[in-house]
Design an enzyme around this catalytic site. Structure first.
Site, PDB file in Angstrom:
ATOM      1  N   ASP A 102      14.521  -3.058   2.509  1.00 15.89           N
ATOM      2  CA  ASP A 102      15.404  -4.197   2.717  1.00 15.89           C
ATOM      3  C   ASP A 102      15.082  -5.252   1.640  1.00 15.89           C
ATOM      4  O   ASP A 102      15.562  -5.135   0.521  1.00 15.89           O
ATOM      5  CB  ASP A 102      15.151  -4.682   4.154  1.00 15.89           C
ATOM      6  CG  ASP A 102      16.085  -5.778   4.615  1.00 15.89           C
ATOM      7  OD1 ASP A 102      17.293  -5.674   4.386  1.00 15.89           O
ATOM      8  OD2 ASP A 102      15.609  -6.753   5.218  1.00 15.89           O
ATOM      9  N   GLY A 104      12.292  -5.411   0.206  1.00 15.81           N
ATOM     10  CA  GLY A 104      11.382  -4.704  -0.691  1.00 15.81           C
ATOM     11  C   GLY A 104       9.931  -5.109  -0.505  1.00 15.81           C
ATOM     12  O   GLY A 104       9.034  -4.527  -1.105  1.00 15.81           O
TER      13      GLY A 104
HETATM   14  P1  IMP Z   1      11.436  -5.180   3.837  1.00 14.61           P
HETATM   15  O1  IMP Z   1       9.962  -5.437   3.750  1.00 14.61           O
HETATM   16  O2  IMP Z   1      12.232  -6.446   3.921  1.00 14.61           O
HETATM   17  O3  IMP Z   1      11.959  -4.252   2.747  1.00 14.61           O
HETATM   18  O4  IMP Z   1      11.707  -4.541   5.226  1.00 14.61           O
HETATM   19  C1  IMP Z   1      11.501  -3.215   5.469  1.00 14.61           C
HETATM   20  C2  IMP Z   1      11.285  -2.994   6.938  1.00 14.61           C
HETATM   21  O5  IMP Z   1      12.099  -3.864   7.718  1.00 14.61           O
HETATM   22  C3  IMP Z   1      11.682  -1.597   7.313  1.00 14.61           C
HETATM   23  O6  IMP Z   1      10.563  -0.764   7.283  1.00 14.61           O
HETATM   24  C4  IMP Z   1      12.191  -1.767   8.716  1.00 14.61           C
HETATM   25  O7  IMP Z   1      11.140  -1.583   9.624  1.00 14.61           O
HETATM   26  C5  IMP Z   1      12.652  -3.188   8.804  1.00 14.61           C
HETATM   27  N1  IMP Z   1      14.125  -3.252   8.700  1.00 14.61           N
HETATM   28  C6  IMP Z   1      14.855  -3.557   7.628  1.00 14.61           C
HETATM   29  N2  IMP Z   1      16.170  -3.480   7.888  1.00 14.61           N
HETATM   30  C7  IMP Z   1      16.269  -3.112   9.179  1.00 14.61           C
HETATM   31  C8  IMP Z   1      17.377  -2.799  10.046  1.00 14.61           C
HETATM   32  O8  IMP Z   1      18.566  -2.848   9.676  1.00 14.61           O
HETATM   33  N3  IMP Z   1      17.062  -2.432  11.303  1.00 14.61           N
HETATM   34  C9  IMP Z   1      15.782  -2.356  11.764  1.00 14.61           C
HETATM   35  N4  IMP Z   1      14.722  -2.589  10.994  1.00 14.61           N
HETATM   36  C10 IMP Z   1      14.959  -2.968   9.702  1.00 14.61           C
END
Ligand code: IMP
Ligand code: MG
Length: 173
Positions: A102, A104
């Site tokens: 998402d 990152g």
């Molecule tokens: P990042 O660190 O922002 O890239 O988030 C990644 C983590 O956020 C993923 O491993 C998911 O656990 C959680 N995440 C991101 N998008 C979603 C979603 O649409 N639904 C549920 N969990 C999400």
């Protein structure tokens, strides 16, 4: 809370996991360790490991647990390590696996941590990628599906710990 609108069916996920395994087996030379990020990537890792076996790869499986969103649907930006893998990955090829990339931040955090351990090489894999949401520049070597800016659940992915058990991926309406 309303129903779930299916985004990727069980059959669509299974087909993509199969082609992803073939891509991975063609790209990573020799033995490697899969490092999945808990809890979201658990179901994906389980299916991907078996798909890799079908294409002749025999990876080891480890998991690492990072802090989660909790009850929020957007990342706090604060990633912490809640559970580590054994540190004897020095000299190994590692395939880091998450459910969704998402902002990152999670994958960037895990990548930095693994790189400190003198690993031989690292590849990253995510079942879902939300490129529009990226805040940190990370390279994802293997992506299952690219999606837009919507909150998804199922196939390991939760909303406040619900829906992880669904065999498909959907959007909560
Ligand atoms: P990042 O660190 O922002 O890239 O988030 C990644 C983590 O956020 C993923 O491993 C998911 O656990 C959680 N995440 C991101 N998008 C979603 C979603 O649409 N639904 C549920 N969990 C999400
Ligand atoms: Mg996660």
């Amino acid at each position: 809370m309303g129903g779930i609108r299916t985004l990727f069916s069980e059959a669509e996920i299974a087909a993509r996991v199969g082609t992803l395994a073939a891509e991975i087996a063609r790209t990573i030379p020799g033995d490697f360790v899969m490092v999945g990020l808990l809890k979201g990537a658990a179901l994906f890792v389980a299916d991907l490991a078996r798909a890799l076996d079908r294409v002749g790869a025999h990876p080891e499986i480890e998991f690492m647990r990072l802090s989660s969103y909790g009850l929020a649907t957007t990342s706090s930006g604060d990633v912490r390590l809640l559970g580590d893998i054994p540190t004897d990955v020095a000299g190994r090829r590692v395939l880091l696996i998450d459910d969704i990339v998402d902002t990152g931040r999670s994958i960037a955090f895990a990548t930095a941590l693994l790189r400190q351990r003198k690993i031989l090489d690292l590849w990253t894999c995510a079942l879902l990628d939300k490129p529009e949401r990226r805040e940190v520049d990370v390279s994802i070597d293997f992506v299952g599906f690219r999606i837009g800016d919507e909150f998804v659940v199922g196939y390991g992915i939760d909303y406040a710990e619900k829906y992880r058990h669904l065999p498909y991926i959907g959007v909560v309406d």
